[in-house]
Write an enzyme that holds these catalytic residues in place. Sequence first.
Site: not given
Ligand code: BGC
Length: 783
Positions: A592, A488
């Site tokens: 990330k 992300e």
């Molecule tokens: C992550 C996602 C994940 C979400 C819920 C976020 O910090 O980047 O990949 O689905 O958290 O766990």
Amino acid sequence: MITERAYTVEPWHVRETTLDLDVLAQSESVFALSNGHVGWRGNLDEGEPHGLPGSYLNGVHEVHPLPYAEAGYGYPESGQSVIDITNGKILRLLVDDEPFDLRYGRLVSHERVLDMRRGVLERTCEWTSPAGSTVRVRSTRLVSLTQRAVAAVAYEVEAVGRPSRVVIQSELVANESLPEPNGDPRAAMSLRSPLEQEDGFASGERLRLVHRTKRSGLRVAVAADHVVTGPGRTTSRSESGIDVARLTVTSVLEPGHTLRVEKLVSHGWSGTRSLPAMADQVDAALAAASHDGWEGLLAAQREALADFWARADVEVHGDEEIQQAVRFALFHVFQAGARAEQRAIPAKGLTGSGYDGHAFWDTEMFVLPLLTHTAPRAVAEALRWRHNTLDAARERAAQLGLGGAAFPWRTIEGSEGSAYWPAGTAAFHVNAGIADAVVRYVEATGDLRFEREVGLELLVETARLWRSLGHHDHHGAFHIDGVTGPDEYSAVADDNTYTNLMARQNLLAAADAVERYPDEAQRLGADEEESAAWRDAAEAMNIPYNDELGVHEQSAGFTRYQRWDFAGTRPEQYPLLLNFPYFDLYRKQVVKQADLVLAMYSCASYFDDEQVARNFAYYEPLTVRDSSLSACCQAVIAAQAGHLRLAYAYTTEAALMDLHDLEHNTRDGLHIASLAGTWMALVAGFGGMRRVLDGPAGMSFAPRLPERLRKLAFHLQFRGRRLRVEISGDKTTYTLLEGPPLIIEHHGETVTLETDEPAVRTVPPLTPRPAPEQPPHRVPKGL
Ligand code: BGC
């Protein structure tokens, strides 16, 4: 923060020997009990003090408008938030006119134990009131795995030293006051008083409250029944009022005598059933629970867990802390999915309100792989939930101008709940994750009825999405542009390798399924022509590669970007998402969470060992692990690339995420995907387990132990067999515990397993490679 000594290290228990009020919210998550339908946080029986009160019913949520400073077409208009439902676990205590409140008086001792074989949370404490009366309190709590609506508490008070007048108030409480949100975007948006009362009932030892959520219009019913055992002059009285129903039990206890209340609680909710029907439903569930009684519930709980552990246990020899952590992980993942039955498995399970109770791709890519091999029924149920939400997903795709179904990035009831499209709507890879879970489940169970009734349509609709989202360029190559992969810290990128490879698998699996079920496919409007187009797209899928560096690109052009200024980033500036604008993160090489590295696991057959090693070495110094979903993926690939110490450090990080509160947000609920990742790190990392897509073997293993471990053993269910894999030094023993012969691969060699004859194989020596580096301040602990 939870210190490293917060819980004693034991193989089957998580024990807290003192009560630290500063980490109460964290321990409430760690001690949460759930069956996937009902979730009770580990709040103290008396209700206060608390960190975050929490009782949840899977699916019960409230809706709220999503505000936008600048709105745009297709932005979801309303969000969904899990709510704290009527709390049935409260038993308040008064000792000689003073409330039993651990903030006052003297706490002589306090111990809580999560027993992972019995499936109960036990508490024992001794307390002296400010006026000098001493009592011992013992409680045992369970959320039933066999009666999904039911939870129960046995609560016992004993007078110590002198007689005491004790009053126990067993309550049902709705609209509990919640602490102010802490500003962390990953915490919940807490909704004040979301419930409106419709009915309250109290008679004899029975209590019932029925409420309705104000906007989502869901009816929630909770009822309780009690068995009271005390000395001769014990009296009780029940009453109900607004947001509370109460049974008050009074007794005078001689020293050494006890007053015991067994409380059975049943839960139900519905968007359609009437008030009388809901009242009857919870009364009936109580009748069923009473029929078995407290002891019966306890016995059934133990049996359900014995069955689970026989299929799922992982033994770790050489590191007691990881032994405990992996069982803790298995226990909580099982709890999250066991009885969810056509509801989502949220990122936090039912252990807290973090991420508003939403389910993400975490379910299909992290949680379901574990359950596929340990509790496969739960996987079918979770995917049936996705199937039930297909209409919403088709509508969303149509709104976005796409074909097929676009499943939401985050949701409770099926519609998109993400207000941030670059890392929400654009994260289309969730669709391929769902398809992947379908294929994995069918491969591992042979459940063809599920494939025909549920799997086929999920595969077809997700394949249609990819076909419409991507395009062939003038050379014929197929591209999927403008999407967000797992990382992300990159968004709206072209040809994300993970997404493209997963979409490719999705398209091919859908085309194969259409061939297998031509009649059913026809009913879905899918014919040979359409599936030929899916195959064309899959075969022409563009996978970006940088020839000069000899590595795959996370997405097209990624390796050309400026590198993040890692040297200039201070340790306290992590996680970066709380300290830097996304705008800057998006245009730099900084990762990330595992993205290309995850692709090398989830689409393993696409990469050879050399590519895995080179890619891993390239992405490792860029990956900051600001998501708890990262360490476990890095563990798997580090092990494959032969960096066993590093793999072990990542395994440890995933395993201790919550027991040590490594991300400082365990208070909001457990990181269910990271817990599942602990299993993945051990089984797919050190066990080297992969799926085999072609050939007679269903799965392959490439076991290799890190120095730290003497032995690692795990159990798997696969195609009606039960298998035990035991790795000890350079020997691996495969034992088929149940079922017909099974063909597997061990480091490339085909091995046929039969029940009467364990197969022992040697682990080939490792080719050493230089260890890759991590960004400064992001080296995993223990390395
Ligand atoms: C992550 C996602 C994940 C979400 C819920 C976020 O910090 O980047 O990949 O689905 O958290 O766990």
